[in-house]
Write a protein that holds these residues in place. Structure first.
Motif, PDB file in Angstrom:
ATOM      1  N   LEU A  56       4.523  19.753  -8.094  1.00  0.00           N
ATOM      2  CA  LEU A  56       5.047  19.189  -6.856  1.00  0.00           C
ATOM      3  C   LEU A  56       5.453  17.730  -7.040  1.00  0.00           C
ATOM      4  CD1 LEU A  56       2.732  20.476  -3.961  1.00  0.00           C
ATOM      5  CD2 LEU A  56       5.116  21.104  -4.408  1.00  0.00           C
ATOM      6  N   ASN A  57       6.591  17.379  -6.486  1.00  0.00           N
ATOM      7  CA  ASN A  57       7.045  15.993  -6.428  1.00  0.00           C
ATOM      8  C   ASN A  57       6.548  15.404  -5.107  1.00  0.00           C
ATOM      9  OD1 ASN A  57       8.369  13.559  -6.340  1.00  0.00           O
ATOM     10  ND2 ASN A  57      10.435  14.417  -6.391  1.00  0.00           N
ATOM     11  N   ILE A  58       5.545  14.522  -5.195  1.00  0.00           N
ATOM     12  CA  ILE A  58       4.892  13.988  -4.002  1.00  0.00           C
ATOM     13  C   ILE A  58       5.125  12.481  -3.934  1.00  0.00           C
ATOM     14  CG2 ILE A  58       2.712  13.682  -2.766  1.00  0.00           C
ATOM     15  CD1 ILE A  58       1.657  16.167  -4.242  1.00  0.00           C
ATOM     16  N   THR A  59       5.566  12.005  -2.773  1.00  0.00           N
ATOM     17  CA  THR A  59       5.776  10.581  -2.545  1.00  0.00           C
ATOM     18  C   THR A  59       4.918  10.125  -1.379  1.00  0.00           C
ATOM     19  OG1 THR A  59       8.044  10.584  -3.385  1.00  0.00           O
ATOM     20  CG2 THR A  59       7.460   8.817  -1.877  1.00  0.00           C
ATOM     21  N   VAL A  60       4.204   9.019  -1.574  1.00  0.00           N
ATOM     22  CA  VAL A  60       3.403   8.397  -0.524  1.00  0.00           C
ATOM     23  C   VAL A  60       4.101   7.100  -0.110  1.00  0.00           C
ATOM     24  CG1 VAL A  60       1.184   7.361   0.097  1.00  0.00           C
ATOM     25  CG2 VAL A  60       1.253   9.386  -1.397  1.00  0.00           C
ATOM     26  N   LEU A  61       4.316   6.917   1.190  1.00  0.00           N
ATOM     27  CA  LEU A  61       4.919   5.701   1.727  1.00  0.00           C
ATOM     28  C   LEU A  61       3.870   4.939   2.536  1.00  0.00           C
ATOM     29  CD1 LEU A  61       8.309   7.164   3.026  1.00  0.00           C
ATOM     30  CD2 LEU A  61       7.846   6.092   0.809  1.00  0.00           C
ATOM     31  N   GLU A  62       3.665   3.680   2.204  1.00  0.00           N
ATOM     32  CA  GLU A  62       2.655   2.851   2.867  1.00  0.00           C
ATOM     33  C   GLU A  62       3.294   1.555   3.365  1.00  0.00           C
ATOM     34  OE1 GLU A  62      -0.122   0.629   4.457  1.00  0.00           O
ATOM     35  OE2 GLU A  62      -0.441   2.767   4.016  1.00  0.00           O
ATOM     36  N   GLY A  63       3.055   1.221   4.648  1.00  0.00           N
ATOM     37  CA  GLY A  63       3.703   0.082   5.251  1.00  0.00           C
ATOM     38  C   GLY A  63       3.280  -1.259   4.681  1.00  0.00           C
ATOM     39  N   LYS A  64       2.009  -1.409   4.347  1.00  0.00           N
ATOM     40  CA  LYS A  64       1.491  -2.662   3.772  1.00  0.00           C
ATOM     41  C   LYS A  64       1.066  -2.392   2.336  1.00  0.00           C
ATOM     42  CE  LYS A  64       1.548  -5.292   7.579  1.00  0.00           C
ATOM     43  NZ  LYS A  64       2.153  -6.630   7.725  1.00  0.00           N
ATOM     44  N   PHE A  65      -0.229  -2.101   2.148  1.00  0.00           N
ATOM     45  CA  PHE A  65      -0.733  -1.652   0.859  1.00  0.00           C
ATOM     46  C   PHE A  65      -1.814  -0.622   1.110  1.00  0.00           C
ATOM     47  CE2 PHE A  65      -3.016  -5.615   1.860  1.00  0.00           C
ATOM     48  CZ  PHE A  65      -4.338  -5.191   1.833  1.00  0.00           C
TER      49      PHE A  65
END
Length: 464
Positions: A56-65
């Motif tokens: 699986l190609n998984i991307t996590v997006l986080e606004g700060k850290f």
């Protein structure tokens, strides 16, 4: 007071350091699964999905850290509480709620196991959870709570009188306690950082400084570009209100903490606490505390419960009056701490649904999923939620069938939205004023019944 470090995210980050920044999203991208939110829910979900389906190609997006929100600011309670269990018992039957509780009991051990497998040193100590009572009304509630927990399958829970409680922790005036082995103290930031590193080592992509402004089917929209994916998972807990269309979904409830200086042996001799249990009480405006690995007391409770318009703070800065109130609780519990220095104070938000029920959902028609509404019990609940999201996605994509987790009663539970402002602000502040009033009156009364102000507040809040 002047020596107290205020804000700066949390004591845990002050002690362990802010992580090196990861690169933001460089532009439009695609993934098999896009996870919005780099806290425990998002990272655990990425971990279990990638373990189950390595391609699986998984991307996590986080606004700060990663860990900027509640995952990096909480009290370090890894325990088996779950918000909404009684409601699920009413809706789905007692046996279904017992299965949910057993899954939470097992989750404590699961987090400890993964930390060991991934060589994450998070100062974990499995001392269980001790909740104390120090008024007649609290003792009556504690005994009822203890009986209820046993009815939900916790046969290894024990009830203590004043003497047995003091043998564990000498809380001034404590008249009883209940203890469960399904709990551990930990350093949340050390666990968070280790988990993030493990997720990246598996091949998951994490983009920080990338705020998601809107989630739509198959789209996570940011100022830097849009990630398109068949599955987009919202794992934003108390920061959910910042997303377009989500202002009234979960209320961002504020909780505040203090951490003392390391206490000398002479003070610990008066307190005990050699088992390093996580410690709570049966007040309506409850407290929570732990004895840290370096012998501080980290203690939390409600300060300003809610900011108008579901706003969240930026750096965890805490009002002096809240710091003083938490210090008062500390000294009320342990008078020998009256002269100790408070090294750090901070605040954070947790997600509260209108019916106080944690939920896990995957909408099979849109590919949108979410988990949260943990109401302060997220250190462990995030792990169970993540494994449930994994199973739901595998089931939906044809890679698996129903599992024990996908049939738990919190799956796909629907919650109505919170009231619009100013009703939301007025309601929350009135409720917590009522709880504080009830606690004050119970502390001077000799009755064993819960004060009617608190009972009314519980009914209005939807907690019972």
């Amino acid at each position: 007071m002047s020596s107290t470090s205020n804000g700066g995210i949390s004591f845990w980050y002050a002690q362990d350091g802010i992580p090196a920044p990861r690169e933001p999203l460089p532009g439009d991208a695609t993934a098999d699964v896009c996870i919005v939110g780099g806290g425990f829910t998002g990272l655990w979900t990425a971990y279990y999905l990638k373990k189950a389906v390595p391609f699986l190609n998984i991307t996590v997006l986080e606004g700060k850290f990663c860990g900027y929100g509640a995952s990096g600011r909480n009290g370090g309670w890894l325990y088996n509480g779950i918000a909404g269990r009684d409601t699920y018992a009413l809706k789905h039957g007692h046996d279904a709620a017992v299965r949910l509780q057993q899954a939470m009991n097992d989750t404590v051990a699961e987090v400890v196991r993964v930390a060991a497998d991934e060589s994450i040193d998070a100062d974990i100590h499995r001392g269980g959870v001790l909740e104390v009572a120090y008024t007649p009304a609290q003792l009556a509630r504690l005994k009822d709570f203890h009986t209820t927990e046993i009815a939900f399958g916790e046969t290894d829970r024990t009830l203590h009188g004043a003497r047995e409680t003091a043998e564990r922790v000498r809380v001034t005036g404590a008249v009883g306690s209940t203890w469960t082995p399904h709990g551990a103290r930990l350093h949340p930031v050390k666990l968070l950082k280790g988990l993030a590193a493990a997720v990246e080592a598996l091949g998951v992509t994490i983009h920080e400084s990338t705020p998601v402004t809107e989630i739509k089917p198959k789209h996570a929209i940011t100022p830097y570009g849009t990630v398109r994916a068949p599955y987009v998972l919202r794992c934003t807990e108390g920061f959910t209100a910042g997303l377009k269309g989500q202002r009234r979904t979960w209320l961002p409830m504020n909780s505040s903490m203090i951490a003392t200086e390391p206490l000398p042996a002479a003070v610990w001799d008066t307190i005990g606490w050699e088992g390093r249990e996580t410690l709570g009480d049966m007040a309506h405006a409850y407290m929570y505390a732990q004895r840290t690995a370096d012998d501080r007391i980290a203690l939390g409770g409600r300060g300003v419960p809610y900011r108008y318009g579901s706003r969240t703070d930026n750096d965890g800065r805490t009002r002096p009056a809240t710091i003083d109130a938490l210090r008062d609780i500390l000294v009320r519990f342990f008078p020998t701490t009256a002269g100790v220095r408070i090294d750090h104070a901070w605040s954070g938000v947790l997600g509260v649904p209108r019916d106080w029920c944690a939920t896990v959902t995957l909408d099979r028609s849109t590919g949108l999923g979410w988990a949260g509404g943990y109401v302060g019990s997220g250190v462990a609940t995030t792990n169970l939620a993540a494994r449930t999201l994994r199973d739901l996605i595998q089931q939906d994509s044809g890679q698996g069938g129903p599992t024990d987790l996908t049939t738990l009663p919190w799956v796909n539970h629907k919650v109505r939205k919170w009231e619009p402002e100013p009703l939301r602000w007025l309601g929350v502040h009135t409720l917590y004023a009522a709880y504080r009033t009830a606690d004050r009156r119970e502390s001077t009364a000799h009755t064993t019944t819960t004060h009617p102000v608190a009972r009314t507040a519980n009914r209005i809040a939807g907690r019972h």
